[in-house]
Design a protein around this motif. Structure first.
Motif, mmCIF file in Angstrom:
data_model
loop_
_atom_site.group_PDB
_atom_site.id
_atom_site.type_symbol
_atom_site.label_atom_id
_atom_site.label_comp_id
_atom_site.label_asym_id
_atom_site.label_seq_id
_atom_site.Cartn_x
_atom_site.Cartn_y
_atom_site.Cartn_z
ATOM 1 N N HIS A 156 29.939 30.205 41.524
ATOM 2 C CA HIS A 156 29.492 29.031 42.277
ATOM 3 C C HIS A 156 28.983 29.442 43.656
ATOM 4 C CE1 HIS A 156 30.395 25.304 40.010
ATOM 5 N NE2 HIS A 156 31.225 26.075 39.348
ATOM 6 N N ALA A 182 25.600 31.170 43.178
ATOM 7 C CA ALA A 182 24.541 30.215 42.844
ATOM 8 C C ALA A 182 24.109 29.437 44.080
ATOM 9 C CB ALA A 182 25.012 29.269 41.743
ATOM 10 N N SER A 183 25.062 29.100 44.939
ATOM 11 C CA SER A 183 24.704 28.353 46.154
ATOM 12 C C SER A 183 23.857 29.190 47.096
ATOM 13 C CB SER A 183 25.964 27.863 46.877
ATOM 14 O OG SER A 183 26.572 28.894 47.637
ATOM 15 N N GLU A 207 26.187 32.059 36.277
ATOM 16 C CA GLU A 207 25.215 31.580 37.262
ATOM 17 C C GLU A 207 23.975 31.009 36.577
ATOM 18 O OE1 GLU A 207 24.950 35.140 39.639
ATOM 19 O OE2 GLU A 207 27.114 34.967 40.033
ATOM 20 N N LEU A 221 24.815 27.556 35.680
ATOM 21 C CA LEU A 221 24.814 26.666 36.848
ATOM 22 C C LEU A 221 23.386 26.292 37.249
ATOM 23 C CD1 LEU A 221 27.620 28.361 38.972
ATOM 24 C CD2 LEU A 221 27.750 26.155 37.813
ATOM 25 N N TYR A 222 22.466 27.264 37.221
ATOM 26 C CA TYR A 222 21.076 26.960 37.544
ATOM 27 C C TYR A 222 20.495 25.974 36.526
ATOM 28 C CZ TYR A 222 21.216 30.943 40.787
ATOM 29 O OH TYR A 222 21.527 31.796 41.811
ATOM 30 N N LYS A 229 21.645 22.476 37.151
ATOM 31 C CA LYS A 229 20.968 21.842 38.282
ATOM 32 C C LYS A 229 19.483 21.620 38.016
ATOM 33 C CE LYS A 229 24.702 21.782 40.730
ATOM 34 N NZ LYS A 229 25.401 20.506 40.979
ATOM 35 N N GLN A 234 32.791 19.509 46.159
ATOM 36 C CA GLN A 234 31.779 20.563 46.155
ATOM 37 C C GLN A 234 31.152 20.747 47.540
ATOM 38 O OE1 GLN A 234 29.260 19.473 42.648
ATOM 39 N NE2 GLN A 234 30.110 21.347 41.762
ATOM 40 N N GLN A 264 28.054 27.926 53.915
ATOM 41 C CA GLN A 264 28.447 26.829 53.039
ATOM 42 C C GLN A 264 29.238 25.774 53.813
ATOM 43 O OE1 GLN A 264 29.016 30.195 51.871
ATOM 44 N NE2 GLN A 264 27.002 29.969 50.919
ATOM 45 N N PHE A 294 27.445 22.994 44.792
ATOM 46 C CA PHE A 294 28.197 23.881 43.920
ATOM 47 C C PHE A 294 29.658 23.864 44.358
ATOM 48 C CE2 PHE A 294 23.870 25.568 43.690
ATOM 49 C CZ PHE A 294 23.701 25.684 42.316
ATOM 50 N N ASP A 335 33.871 24.894 42.497
ATOM 51 C CA ASP A 335 34.721 24.535 41.358
ATOM 52 C C ASP A 335 36.054 23.918 41.769
ATOM 53 O OD1 ASP A 335 35.830 26.836 42.410
ATOM 54 O OD2 ASP A 335 36.159 27.806 40.468
#
Length: 395
Positions: free
Chosen positions: A86, A89-90, A140, A143-144, A147, A190, A207, A254, A256
């Motif tokens: 996560h 990916a962010s 990842e 996750l992409y 989104k 998130q 983040q 993103f 978890d």
């Protein structure tokens, strides 16, 4: 799963490699950034590099992953991998970048361990690396896909529509898409990445938790100014320069550490700016009319330094079975305890699920108290701002 050939080699060499991981990761980052300076400028957190936190986190994750492969060869440490995936990916990490890391990491291993890195040792640890890397690449990619974006293309422009000074060192920003599209949904708890261009041309990324419930017309992040040496580059820039009407580069959401479904009891324990994901969880619970039992714990230096203090109180009061427990280091709050948060004084249900967010010492203390009080380790979840220095040490 490690191959039969690699397993005994990794088991025999893990103590040696583990002891040298600090030197290996230091040499690794130095070599990689010398060859690829744009990675330090535009992807990696320069503050975490200067403090050494990123090196320690990488060393911990490698050791934890290798140890998990040996202890449970038929399973994968998905909790650890999910947290890393996560975060990657962010940041927009791509599969190609794992090849760059591999090249410089193994050069550092050879530099530090020298002749101890026989062909058999190199092959075994190469296997460990790619087991971890390929698992992360797959997570990842998922996750992409979730989104609806191409690999690494997670950032979009968002306009600041509101700015509020929450405390002397904390400011919140309400954000919306510049093209008028809805902000989109996210899961309570998130975070998003924010990328800003600094005076030296570096485009640094940090983040920040989304601190309001999903479904609102705007997203909100709450930014605490990070003091110290080094001071927070991005938090300082946002405090000093970001104003209503400015446009920021913001990632898709993103993370978890998210609010679980169901009606079981919850403990939401935070300290300082760690309250931000809890605000999103509480906002969602209140907006959906939840009747879950929700025990909220928050610790801070003082009421004046507690960002969103009254909002937190309103959200808890909106829950039929919500209770708020505050602790402040400084005296003067009649509705709060004095000193560190003490979860041992709470009447916790046996089936409680706990979520922790805040400084690492706070989370260590609370988690230890919960486990000592009979809460199952699997029921205690946490979020770390910055490199996860807890990896492999939860016990």
């Amino acid at each position: 799963m490690l191959s039969e050939q690699a397993t005994p080699v990794v088991r025999a060499t893990l103590p040696v490699v583990g002891d040298a991981l600090g030197d290996i990761t230091e040499r690794f980052y130095a070599g990689m950034f010398a060859a690829r300076p744009e990675l330090l400028r535009d992807l990696f957190n320069r503050g975490n590099q200067a403090s050494g936190d990123q090196r320690r986190a990488l060393a911990g994750s490698i050791a934890a992953f290798a140890g998990a492969l040996l202890e449970s060869p038929d399973t994968r440490p998905d909790v650890m991998l999910s947290r890393i995936a996560h975060k990657h990916a962010s940041l927009g990490v791509t599969a190609e970048q794992y090849k760059i890391v591999h090249e410089h990491l193994f050069a550092a291993i050879v530099d530090v361990l020298g002749e101890a890195v026989t062909p058999e040792v190199a092959q075994a640890w190469d296997e460990v690396y790619w087991l971890m890397a390929n698992a992360l690449i797959a997570l990842e990619a998922g996750l992409y896909q979730e989104k609806g974006v191409a690999e690494g293309e997670v950032v979009r422009p968002m306009e600041i529509v509101e700015r509020h000074q929450e405390t002397a060192d904390t400011v919140s920003f309400a954000l919306r898409h510049t093209d008028g599209r809805p902000t989109g949904t996210f899961r309570p708890g998130q975070y998003v990445s924010v990328r800003v261009e600094l005076p030296d041309g570096a485009r640094q990324i940090r983040q920040y938790s989304l601190s309001t419930a999903p479904g609102t017309a705007q997203w909100r992040i709450t930014v605490k100014r990070v003091d110290g040496d080094p001071a927070g580059e991005v938090s300082t820039w946002l405090h000093e320069h970001a104003r209503v009407g400015d446009v920021l580069e913001v990632s898709a959401p993103f993370g978890d550490l998210v609010l679980p479904e169901g009606d079981g009891p919850l403990l939401l324990a935070s300290a300082g700016i760690g309250s931000t994901p809890m605000l999103a969880m509480l906002g969602h619970l209140a907006a959906t009319g939840s009747r879950r039992r929700v025990i909220v714990v928050h610790a801070d230096r003082s009421p004046a330094e507690h960002a969103h203090r009254e909002e937190l109180r309103r959200l808890v009061e909106a829950l039929p079975q919500g209770s708020l427990n505050l602790w402040y280091e400084e005296p003067g709050a009649a509705d709060a305890g004095l000193g560190r948060a003490d979860v041992t004084a709470l009447d916790l249900p046996a089936d409680v699920t706990a979520y922790l967010c805040g400084p690492l010492p706070f989370m260590r203390q609370v988690r230890g108290d919960l486990l000592a009080g009979g809460v199952a380790a699997a029921a205690v979840h946490y979020e770390v701002f910055g490199p996860d220095l807890w990896l492999g040490t939860e016990g």
